[in-house]
Design a protein around this motif. Sequence first.
Motif, PDB file in Angstrom:
ATOM      1  N   SER A 238      74.620  74.007  31.627  1.00  0.00           N
ATOM      2  CA  SER A 238      74.464  72.587  31.938  1.00  0.00           C
ATOM      3  C   SER A 238      75.094  71.749  30.829  1.00  0.00           C
ATOM      4  CB  SER A 238      72.982  72.260  32.149  1.00  0.00           C
ATOM      5  OG  SER A 238      72.830  70.960  32.689  1.00  0.00           O
ATOM      6  N   GLY A 239      74.561  70.543  30.598  1.00  0.00           N
ATOM      7  CA  GLY A 239      75.236  69.522  29.789  1.00  0.00           C
ATOM      8  C   GLY A 239      75.676  69.948  28.403  1.00  0.00           C
ATOM      9  N   LEU A 240      74.796  70.600  27.641  1.00  0.00           N
ATOM     10  CA  LEU A 240      75.169  70.976  26.275  1.00  0.00           C
ATOM     11  C   LEU A 240      76.363  71.918  26.256  1.00  0.00           C
ATOM     12  CD1 LEU A 240      71.691  71.436  24.529  1.00  0.00           C
ATOM     13  CD2 LEU A 240      73.336  69.566  24.194  1.00  0.00           C
ATOM     14  N   THR A 241      76.462  72.787  27.260  1.00  0.00           N
ATOM     15  CA  THR A 241      77.602  73.700  27.333  1.00  0.00           C
ATOM     16  C   THR A 241      78.854  72.979  27.797  1.00  0.00           C
ATOM     17  OG1 THR A 241      76.142  75.579  27.734  1.00  0.00           O
ATOM     18  CG2 THR A 241      78.450  75.836  28.371  1.00  0.00           C
ATOM     19  N   ILE A 242      78.702  72.044  28.719  1.00  0.00           N
ATOM     20  CA  ILE A 242      79.849  71.237  29.140  1.00  0.00           C
ATOM     21  C   ILE A 242      80.455  70.546  27.918  1.00  0.00           C
ATOM     22  CG2 ILE A 242      80.598  69.265  30.530  1.00  0.00           C
ATOM     23  CD1 ILE A 242      78.271  69.958  32.450  1.00  0.00           C
ATOM     24  N   ALA A 243      79.605  70.035  27.043  1.00  0.00           N
ATOM     25  CA  ALA A 243      80.082  69.311  25.867  1.00  0.00           C
ATOM     26  C   ALA A 243      80.750  70.217  24.849  1.00  0.00           C
ATOM     27  CB  ALA A 243      78.916  68.573  25.207  1.00  0.00           C
ATOM     28  N   ARG A 244      80.497  71.523  24.920  1.00  0.00           N
ATOM     29  CA  ARG A 244      80.954  72.419  23.861  1.00  0.00           C
ATOM     30  C   ARG A 244      82.319  73.046  24.117  1.00  0.00           C
ATOM     31  NH1 ARG A 244      78.990  74.960  19.502  1.00  0.00           N
ATOM     32  NH2 ARG A 244      79.915  76.973  18.960  1.00  0.00           N
ATOM     33  N   TYR A 245      82.639  73.362  25.368  1.00  0.00           N
ATOM     34  CA  TYR A 245      83.793  74.220  25.614  1.00  0.00           C
ATOM     35  C   TYR A 245      85.128  73.485  25.581  1.00  0.00           C
ATOM     36  CZ  TYR A 245      81.593  78.694  26.258  1.00  0.00           C
ATOM     37  OH  TYR A 245      80.936  79.871  26.019  1.00  0.00           O
ATOM     38  N   ASP A 246      86.150  74.203  25.083  1.00  0.00           N
ATOM     39  CA  ASP A 246      87.486  73.628  24.908  1.00  0.00           C
ATOM     40  C   ASP A 246      88.110  73.181  26.220  1.00  0.00           C
ATOM     41  OD1 ASP A 246      87.283  74.107  22.232  1.00  0.00           O
ATOM     42  OD2 ASP A 246      88.624  75.850  22.197  1.00  0.00           O
ATOM     43  N   CYS A 247      87.698  73.802  27.334  1.00  0.00           N
ATOM     44  CA  CYS A 247      88.328  73.463  28.609  1.00  0.00           C
ATOM     45  C   CYS A 247      88.104  71.999  28.992  1.00  0.00           C
ATOM     46  CB  CYS A 247      87.823  74.370  29.717  1.00  0.00           C
ATOM     47  SG  CYS A 247      86.039  74.348  29.984  1.00  0.00           S
ATOM     48  N   PHE A 248      87.103  71.352  28.382  1.00  0.00           N
ATOM     49  CA  PHE A 248      86.818  69.958  28.698  1.00  0.00           C
ATOM     50  C   PHE A 248      87.380  68.988  27.651  1.00  0.00           C
ATOM     51  CE2 PHE A 248      83.286  72.483  30.545  1.00  0.00           C
ATOM     52  CZ  PHE A 248      83.594  72.271  31.877  1.00  0.00           C
ATOM     53  N   ASN A 249      87.944  69.522  26.570  1.00  0.00           N
ATOM     54  CA  ASN A 249      88.548  68.656  25.557  1.00  0.00           C
ATOM     55  C   ASN A 249      89.690  67.857  26.174  1.00  0.00           C
ATOM     56  OD1 ASN A 249      86.847  69.535  23.566  1.00  0.00           O
ATOM     57  ND2 ASN A 249      88.302  70.971  22.646  1.00  0.00           N
ATOM     58  N   GLY A 250      89.786  66.598  25.789  1.00  0.00           N
ATOM     59  CA  GLY A 250      90.881  65.778  26.276  1.00  0.00           C
ATOM     60  C   GLY A 250      90.619  65.084  27.589  1.00  0.00           C
ATOM     61  N   LEU A 251      89.537  65.452  28.274  1.00  0.00           N
ATOM     62  CA  LEU A 251      89.208  64.752  29.506  1.00  0.00           C
ATOM     63  C   LEU A 251      88.693  63.349  29.163  1.00  0.00           C
ATOM     64  CD1 LEU A 251      87.505  67.622  31.533  1.00  0.00           C
ATOM     65  CD2 LEU A 251      89.853  66.792  31.710  1.00  0.00           C
ATOM     66  N   PRO A 252      88.964  62.371  29.981  1.00  0.00           N
ATOM     67  CA  PRO A 252      88.680  60.977  29.611  1.00  0.00           C
ATOM     68  C   PRO A 252      87.228  60.694  29.237  1.00  0.00           C
ATOM     69  CG  PRO A 252      90.113  61.043  31.530  1.00  0.00           C
ATOM     70  CD  PRO A 252      89.694  62.453  31.265  1.00  0.00           C
ATOM     71  N   SER A 253      86.283  61.386  29.874  1.00  0.00           N
ATOM     72  CA  SER A 253      84.868  61.034  29.695  1.00  0.00           C
ATOM     73  C   SER A 253      84.101  61.980  28.776  1.00  0.00           C
ATOM     74  CB  SER A 253      84.172  60.985  31.062  1.00  0.00           C
ATOM     75  OG  SER A 253      84.790  60.033  31.896  1.00  0.00           O
ATOM     76  N   ILE A 254      84.773  62.950  28.168  1.00  0.00           N
ATOM     77  CA  ILE A 254      84.043  63.943  27.379  1.00  0.00           C
ATOM     78  C   ILE A 254      83.430  63.339  26.119  1.00  0.00           C
ATOM     79  CG2 ILE A 254      86.091  64.736  26.124  1.00  0.00           C
ATOM     80  CD1 ILE A 254      83.080  66.879  27.322  1.00  0.00           C
ATOM     81  N   SER A 255      84.101  62.401  25.484  1.00  0.00           N
ATOM     82  CA  SER A 255      83.564  61.808  24.252  1.00  0.00           C
ATOM     83  C   SER A 255      82.272  61.069  24.520  1.00  0.00           C
ATOM     84  CB  SER A 255      84.597  60.877  23.619  1.00  0.00           C
ATOM     85  OG  SER A 255      85.731  61.596  23.195  1.00  0.00           O
ATOM     86  N   ALA A 256      82.231  60.303  25.601  1.00  0.00           N
ATOM     87  CA  ALA A 256      81.017  59.566  25.940  1.00  0.00           C
ATOM     88  C   ALA A 256      79.864  60.523  26.232  1.00  0.00           C
ATOM     89  CB  ALA A 256      81.273  58.657  27.127  1.00  0.00           C
ATOM     90  N   LEU A 257      80.132  61.619  26.906  1.00  0.00           N
ATOM     91  CA  LEU A 257      79.097  62.616  27.168  1.00  0.00           C
ATOM     92  C   LEU A 257      78.552  63.171  25.864  1.00  0.00           C
ATOM     93  CD1 LEU A 257      77.431  64.596  28.880  1.00  0.00           C
ATOM     94  CD2 LEU A 257      79.460  66.054  29.026  1.00  0.00           C
ATOM     95  N   ARG A 258      79.426  63.495  24.938  1.00  0.00           N
ATOM     96  CA  ARG A 258      78.977  64.062  23.667  1.00  0.00           C
ATOM     97  C   ARG A 258      78.139  63.062  22.877  1.00  0.00           C
ATOM     98  NH1 ARG A 258      84.848  66.996  22.734  1.00  0.00           N
ATOM     99  NH2 ARG A 258      84.288  68.965  23.770  1.00  0.00           N
ATOM    100  N   VAL A 259      78.493  61.800  22.923  1.00  0.00           N
ATOM    101  CA  VAL A 259      77.706  60.775  22.237  1.00  0.00           C
ATOM    102  C   VAL A 259      76.305  60.684  22.847  1.00  0.00           C
ATOM    103  CG1 VAL A 259      77.485  58.289  21.834  1.00  0.00           C
ATOM    104  CG2 VAL A 259      79.679  59.434  21.443  1.00  0.00           C
ATOM    105  N   ARG A 260      76.240  60.683  24.162  1.00  0.00           N
ATOM    106  CA  ARG A 260      74.941  60.589  24.829  1.00  0.00           C
ATOM    107  C   ARG A 260      74.061  61.795  24.513  1.00  0.00           C
ATOM    108  NH1 ARG A 260      72.181  63.357  28.833  1.00  0.00           N
ATOM    109  NH2 ARG A 260      74.114  63.653  30.027  1.00  0.00           N
ATOM    110  N   LEU A 261      74.638  62.991  24.524  1.00  0.00           N
ATOM    111  CA  LEU A 261      73.864  64.193  24.226  1.00  0.00           C
ATOM    112  C   LEU A 261      73.387  64.212  22.779  1.00  0.00           C
ATOM    113  CD1 LEU A 261      75.988  66.836  26.167  1.00  0.00           C
ATOM    114  CD2 LEU A 261      73.672  66.095  26.736  1.00  0.00           C
ATOM    115  N   ALA A 262      74.199  63.695  21.855  1.00  0.00           N
ATOM    116  CA  ALA A 262      73.802  63.645  20.447  1.00  0.00           C
ATOM    117  C   ALA A 262      72.570  62.772  20.255  1.00  0.00           C
ATOM    118  CB  ALA A 262      74.955  63.132  19.598  1.00  0.00           C
TER     119      ALA A 262
END
Length: 376
Positions: A238-262
């Motif tokens: 789920s979310g914590l893993t989505i935020a971790r993997y390289d396959c999602f790096n560079g996607l437009p919304s990944i930074s906002a997700l990581r901020v919210r999870l932090a």
Amino acid sequence: MSPQTTEIAIVGAGIVGLAHALAAAKRGLKVTVFERNDWAVGASVRNFGLPWPVGVALTPYHPRAMSSRAVWVEAAHSAGFWLNENGSLFLAYHEDEETVLREFLDAAQDSAYQWLTPAEIATRTPAANLTGLRGGLFSPTELTVDPREALRALPEWLSRAYGVKFHFSTPVKHVSSGYVSTAQETWHATHTFICSGPDFETLYPHVFAASGMTKCKLQMLRLHPPPEDWRLGPTLVSGLTIARYDCFNGLPSISALRVRLAHAWPEHIRWGIHVMLAQNGRGELVTGDTHAYGLTFDPFDSEHANQLILDYLATFTTLPHPRVLERWHGVYARLPEQTEFIAHPESGVTIVQNTNGLGMTLSFGMAEAVVQTLDL
């Protein structure tokens, strides 16, 4: 006494060493593997047992992961160990998680990946928590093996099918151009691969010190098998893993997700926790893990961190009476922003390390590339 001879010497019978043994043996070379323990007991058996191509999708390493996947399927069939082509399922409970997963689908442009509704997810797995579930991304490419079984079966298969010789309980004390020395004897080798982290540190300490390499300690848990007729289906994240993997790096919304999870899970972030749930051939459920970085670690595991893993697991799964069966930790080599470390400290010697925790995913493909480059 005259040295014994081999064309290829390999130090370490973990997954990286076994992959190089296979790549060399397929070319008809005489291969000898030296392992300091009675069997592999390092990072190669202290993991989920997940060849995980989706983790490097949208990166240059995805073809290598897929070629490794093909070898795993072939090896399991030939060596007779359990393997499940069960895929993976990324569950989205928040709008930002769904947005990132849909951005991945758009970027991948691969019909193999599918968006599933909650109702469709319920038909794939009995374990997903359907409360608040928005949907999920299914990938068919992921495999599950039991590394304890696979790392015992692979040497037997390599010996039987390709004539690879194994010397277990045989620490290597010295390597030089053309030679490998153990406590008992010296071998002449045309080429030597050092594929064990502890042996890399002791055999070429100056190369290790100059590499910038550090280590990662992770904590994991194995849960008692549910009832016999209960099967997980795809590996769940789920979310914590989505935020971790390289396959999602560079996607437009990944930074906002990581901020919210932090903000939502600060202690989990501090422990480097992302949570996956897999099921092995014995029916046991495997979950984890934490991530701590350094060169030396406290040998005592944190029960608080283990509970944090279980707490987050409960947000996206509904398991029948989960009970912890075993706890352990593993340590693997790490170089930030790199998947591998390859060095040639002297003629006829190659040091090979996986450095991002994806040894089960990349090693077979990496070994093929390394051996091909050397033109042995």
